[in-house]
Design a protein around this motif. Structure first.
Motif, short mmCIF file in Angstrom:
data_model
loop_
_atom_site.label_atom_id
_atom_site.label_comp_id
_atom_site.label_asym_id
_atom_site.label_seq_id
_atom_site.Cartn_x
_atom_site.Cartn_y
_atom_site.Cartn_z
N PRO A 6 0.83 -1.20 0.00
CA PRO A 6 0.00 0.00 0.00
C PRO A 6 0.87 1.26 0.00
CG PRO A 6 -0.71 -1.54 1.71
CD PRO A 6 0.59 -2.05 1.15
N SER A 7 0.28 2.38 -0.36
CA SER A 7 1.00 3.65 -0.35
C SER A 7 1.38 4.02 1.07
CB SER A 7 0.13 4.76 -0.95
OG SER A 7 -0.92 5.07 -0.05
N LYS A 119 -7.32 -12.16 -0.66
CA LYS A 119 -8.61 -12.79 -1.00
C LYS A 119 -9.52 -12.85 0.21
CE LYS A 119 -7.40 -15.53 -5.03
NZ LYS A 119 -7.11 -16.86 -5.57
N GLY A 120 -8.92 -12.89 1.41
CA GLY A 120 -9.69 -12.92 2.65
C GLY A 120 -10.07 -11.53 3.15
N GLY A 121 -9.73 -10.50 2.37
CA GLY A 121 -10.13 -9.14 2.71
C GLY A 121 -9.13 -8.35 3.54
N LEU A 122 -7.92 -8.89 3.71
CA LEU A 122 -6.90 -8.19 4.50
C LEU A 122 -6.04 -7.31 3.60
CD1 LEU A 122 -7.57 -10.84 6.21
CD2 LEU A 122 -5.36 -10.45 7.25
N LYS A 123 -5.58 -6.21 4.14
CA LYS A 123 -4.52 -5.43 3.50
C LYS A 123 -3.24 -6.21 3.76
CE LYS A 123 -6.51 -1.35 2.54
NZ LYS A 123 -6.52 -0.75 1.23
N VAL A 124 -2.30 -6.15 2.84
CA VAL A 124 -1.05 -6.89 2.99
C VAL A 124 0.13 -5.94 2.81
CG1 VAL A 124 0.37 -8.78 2.11
CG2 VAL A 124 -2.14 -8.99 2.09
N ILE A 125 1.07 -6.06 3.74
CA ILE A 125 2.33 -5.34 3.67
C ILE A 125 3.43 -6.38 3.80
CG2 ILE A 125 3.80 -3.60 4.78
CD1 ILE A 125 1.09 -2.37 5.83
#
Length: 142
Positions: A6-7, A119-125
């Motif tokens: 993400p930004s 796919k499970g709706g989480l943001k990923v870093i």
């Protein structure tokens, strides 16, 4: 499509609204990076929840849980200090418990884990240090 974090603005929002931070692989040894980062996060106002099946009792004054599924309260960020090959299973658990973010620490990269979490709706870093990001984007809280 290749993974992209993400930004910086989005990461700042994630940190501001973190909620509980479950730290998977948190060591009870003070000289370990995971311990030092967890301690710094606590010092900056984050509530950490240690996750380590090899440790019982408390780390940094917080009860240690053997897995994410054993945590009896909501988790905002799942911060991972495990080798990359273990992260897909952690991502599955993060989805199951309804976490909001899967954060793989610096040097931890796994496209499969990122895909499971997204796919499970989480943001990923991935491949970023939460302490460094917090210091850069938010700084010391009063």
């Amino acid at each position: 499509m290749a993974f992209e974090n993400p930004s910086r603005d989005e990461i700042k929002e994630i940190l501001i609204n973190a909620g509980n931070v479950a730290i998977v692989g948190l060591s009870d040894k003070p000289d370990r990076t995971s311990h030092m980062i967890a301690q710094a996060l606590q010092g900056n106002g984050y509530r950490i929840i240690p996750v380590n099946p090899g440790v019982s009792g408390k780390i940094l004054g917080e009860t240690v849980y053997p897995s994410l599924k054993d945590i009896p309260e909501p988790v905002g960020i799942v911060d991972v200090f495990r080798r990359s090959e273990f992260t897909p299973e952690i991502a599955k658990e993060a989805v199951e418990i309804g976490a909001k973010v899967l954060w793989l620490q610096q040097g931890v990269i796994n496209e499969e884990a990122a895909e499971i979490a997204a796919k499970g709706g989480l943001k990923v870093i991935m491949d970023r240090c939460i302490k460094v990001e917090d210091s850069l984007l938010i700084g010391k809280r009063s």
